[in-house]
Design an enzyme around this catalytic site. Sequence first.
Site, PDB file in Angstrom:
ATOM      1  N   ARG A  80       0.851  -1.183   0.000  1.00  0.00           N
ATOM      2  CA  ARG A  80       0.000   0.000   0.000  1.00  0.00           C
ATOM      3  C   ARG A  80       0.891   1.238   0.000  1.00  0.00           C
ATOM      4  O   ARG A  80       2.059   1.181   0.371  1.00  0.00           O
ATOM      5  CB  ARG A  80      -0.911   0.014   1.231  1.00  0.00           C
ATOM      6  CG  ARG A  80      -1.859  -1.183   1.323  1.00  0.00           C
ATOM      7  CD  ARG A  80      -2.689  -1.126   2.585  1.00  0.00           C
ATOM      8  NE  ARG A  80      -3.650  -2.245   2.660  1.00  0.00           N
ATOM      9  CZ  ARG A  80      -3.406  -3.417   3.227  1.00  0.00           C
ATOM     10  NH1 ARG A  80      -2.214  -3.639   3.792  1.00  0.00           N
ATOM     11  NH2 ARG A  80      -4.317  -4.371   3.243  1.00  0.00           N
ATOM     12  N   LYS A 133      -2.019  -2.433   7.521  1.00  0.00           N
ATOM     13  CA  LYS A 133      -3.437  -2.250   7.828  1.00  0.00           C
ATOM     14  C   LYS A 133      -3.868  -3.287   8.858  1.00  0.00           C
ATOM     15  O   LYS A 133      -3.558  -4.467   8.731  1.00  0.00           O
ATOM     16  CB  LYS A 133      -4.262  -2.401   6.545  1.00  0.00           C
ATOM     17  CG  LYS A 133      -5.697  -1.930   6.679  1.00  0.00           C
ATOM     18  CD  LYS A 133      -6.378  -1.917   5.327  1.00  0.00           C
ATOM     19  CE  LYS A 133      -7.785  -1.372   5.431  1.00  0.00           C
ATOM     20  NZ  LYS A 133      -8.442  -1.329   4.090  1.00  0.00           N
ATOM     21  N   HIS A 192      -2.882   2.943  -5.792  1.00  0.00           N
ATOM     22  CA  HIS A 192      -3.492   1.643  -5.479  1.00  0.00           C
ATOM     23  C   HIS A 192      -3.673   0.796  -6.735  1.00  0.00           C
ATOM     24  O   HIS A 192      -3.761  -0.434  -6.646  1.00  0.00           O
ATOM     25  CB  HIS A 192      -4.827   1.865  -4.776  1.00  0.00           C
ATOM     26  CG  HIS A 192      -5.085   0.894  -3.664  1.00  0.00           C
ATOM     27  ND1 HIS A 192      -4.261   0.784  -2.556  1.00  0.00           N
ATOM     28  CD2 HIS A 192      -6.051  -0.044  -3.488  1.00  0.00           C
ATOM     29  CE1 HIS A 192      -4.719  -0.157  -1.749  1.00  0.00           C
ATOM     30  NE2 HIS A 192      -5.801  -0.675  -2.296  1.00  0.00           N
ATOM     31  N   ARG A 220      -0.930  -1.647  -6.966  1.00  0.00           N
ATOM     32  CA  ARG A 220      -1.156  -2.794  -6.075  1.00  0.00           C
ATOM     33  C   ARG A 220      -2.153  -3.766  -6.709  1.00  0.00           C
ATOM     34  O   ARG A 220      -1.947  -4.990  -6.681  1.00  0.00           O
ATOM     35  CB  ARG A 220      -1.666  -2.270  -4.728  1.00  0.00           C
ATOM     36  CG  ARG A 220      -2.095  -3.327  -3.712  1.00  0.00           C
ATOM     37  CD  ARG A 220      -2.425  -2.613  -2.397  1.00  0.00           C
ATOM     38  NE  ARG A 220      -3.266  -3.396  -1.529  1.00  0.00           N
ATOM     39  CZ  ARG A 220      -2.823  -4.293  -0.643  1.00  0.00           C
ATOM     40  NH1 ARG A 220      -1.532  -4.536  -0.540  1.00  0.00           N
ATOM     41  NH2 ARG A 220      -3.670  -4.933   0.153  1.00  0.00           N
ATOM     42  N   HIS A 240      -4.468  -9.096   3.215  1.00  0.00           N
ATOM     43  CA  HIS A 240      -5.920  -9.091   3.405  1.00  0.00           C
ATOM     44  C   HIS A 240      -6.306  -9.997   4.569  1.00  0.00           C
ATOM     45  O   HIS A 240      -5.848 -11.135   4.639  1.00  0.00           O
ATOM     46  CB  HIS A 240      -6.637  -9.577   2.146  1.00  0.00           C
ATOM     47  CG  HIS A 240      -6.602  -8.595   1.014  1.00  0.00           C
ATOM     48  ND1 HIS A 240      -6.801  -8.959  -0.300  1.00  0.00           N
ATOM     49  CD2 HIS A 240      -6.400  -7.249   1.006  1.00  0.00           C
ATOM     50  CE1 HIS A 240      -6.717  -7.884  -1.068  1.00  0.00           C
ATOM     51  NE2 HIS A 240      -6.473  -6.838  -0.304  1.00  0.00           N
ATOM     52  N   TYR A 291     -10.232  -9.970  -7.429  1.00  0.00           N
ATOM     53  CA  TYR A 291      -9.316 -10.004  -8.573  1.00  0.00           C
ATOM     54  C   TYR A 291      -9.552 -11.211  -9.478  1.00  0.00           C
ATOM     55  O   TYR A 291      -8.923 -11.322 -10.521  1.00  0.00           O
ATOM     56  CB  TYR A 291      -7.864 -10.029  -8.083  1.00  0.00           C
ATOM     57  CG  TYR A 291      -7.487  -8.808  -7.270  1.00  0.00           C
ATOM     58  CD1 TYR A 291      -7.352  -7.572  -7.871  1.00  0.00           C
ATOM     59  CD2 TYR A 291      -7.279  -8.895  -5.896  1.00  0.00           C
ATOM     60  CE1 TYR A 291      -7.029  -6.449  -7.123  1.00  0.00           C
ATOM     61  CE2 TYR A 291      -6.952  -7.786  -5.144  1.00  0.00           C
ATOM     62  CZ  TYR A 291      -6.831  -6.560  -5.761  1.00  0.00           C
ATOM     63  OH  TYR A 291      -6.509  -5.448  -5.023  1.00  0.00           O
TER      64      TYR A 291
END
Length: 293
Positions: free
Chosen positions: A126, A151, A257, A260, A283, A292
């Site tokens: 990120r 995150k 982003h 990414r 994630h 994706y």
Amino acid sequence: MRAIRLRHYSIRTERVYENWAMRFIRFHGNRGPSSLGSREVKAFLEYLAVDRKVSASTQNQALNALVFLYNQVLEMPLSGLDDVVRAKRKRRLPVVLSQSEVRRLLDQMEGVYRLMATLLYGSGMRLMECSRLRVQDMDFDYNLIVVRNGKGGKDRVVPMPGSLKADLEVHLQHTRAVFDADCVKGVGEVYIPEALGRKYPNACKEWGWHYVFGSGRLSVDPRSGKTRRHHLHENGLQKAVKKAGREAGILKKLSCHSLRHSFATRLLENGYDIRTVQELLGHADVSTTMIYT
């Protein structure tokens, strides 16, 4: 703001929460928050959703700030917020660049911003994770990068693109020269978490703790008042990527982003399994990664 700092929230979160508290107070005629409660919070949140038409993420941010204000600062827990009118969060497909578009984009960039953009594409980090990289998190022997406090406060390991290794080493030589010059001037310290600073009081002066992508100028830390060299501001890279996209003739709605997203898509195209991609992206839930596929 003591309650925020005790929980080691970032200066960014501190400023955001303070701003929402002030907007809430002004909305209710500058009445003290201790005289207000759940009904007034609901009215403010519904005003944001219905009248201001803010995004779902903005409304949730305001709610989190006010819940923190009442629960942690005023010690007056809120209740009865289940029926708040919430802005609906739109589900958007990720913007993915083809390999040709990535090349065209990077060809329009130069210097440290090109290096950072290439690193985002080659590692899947990120924007803020890249901006906050420390020297000691770069493992050139194993071609790995340790992402600290990503995150959700989680650490993970991502690949260091082999094609970038030499450029990163040259960049760090320049960064080390800047660090040495700062030390001579007596401004060689860098920000480290407060608890860590108490345990290792000299860590802030060590080369390993310094930012890989340091700012081009010194600034005053708003919390400590010390003059330091912080990391490059993330807005600079965002603007550079968008400008390069326009110059490359890419019509997609670009952001950092997007690099990414493109990293994740390349992995899946090359046969990586979804769980591996999930871990590399950091994630918490595989359903986030499934977008994706």
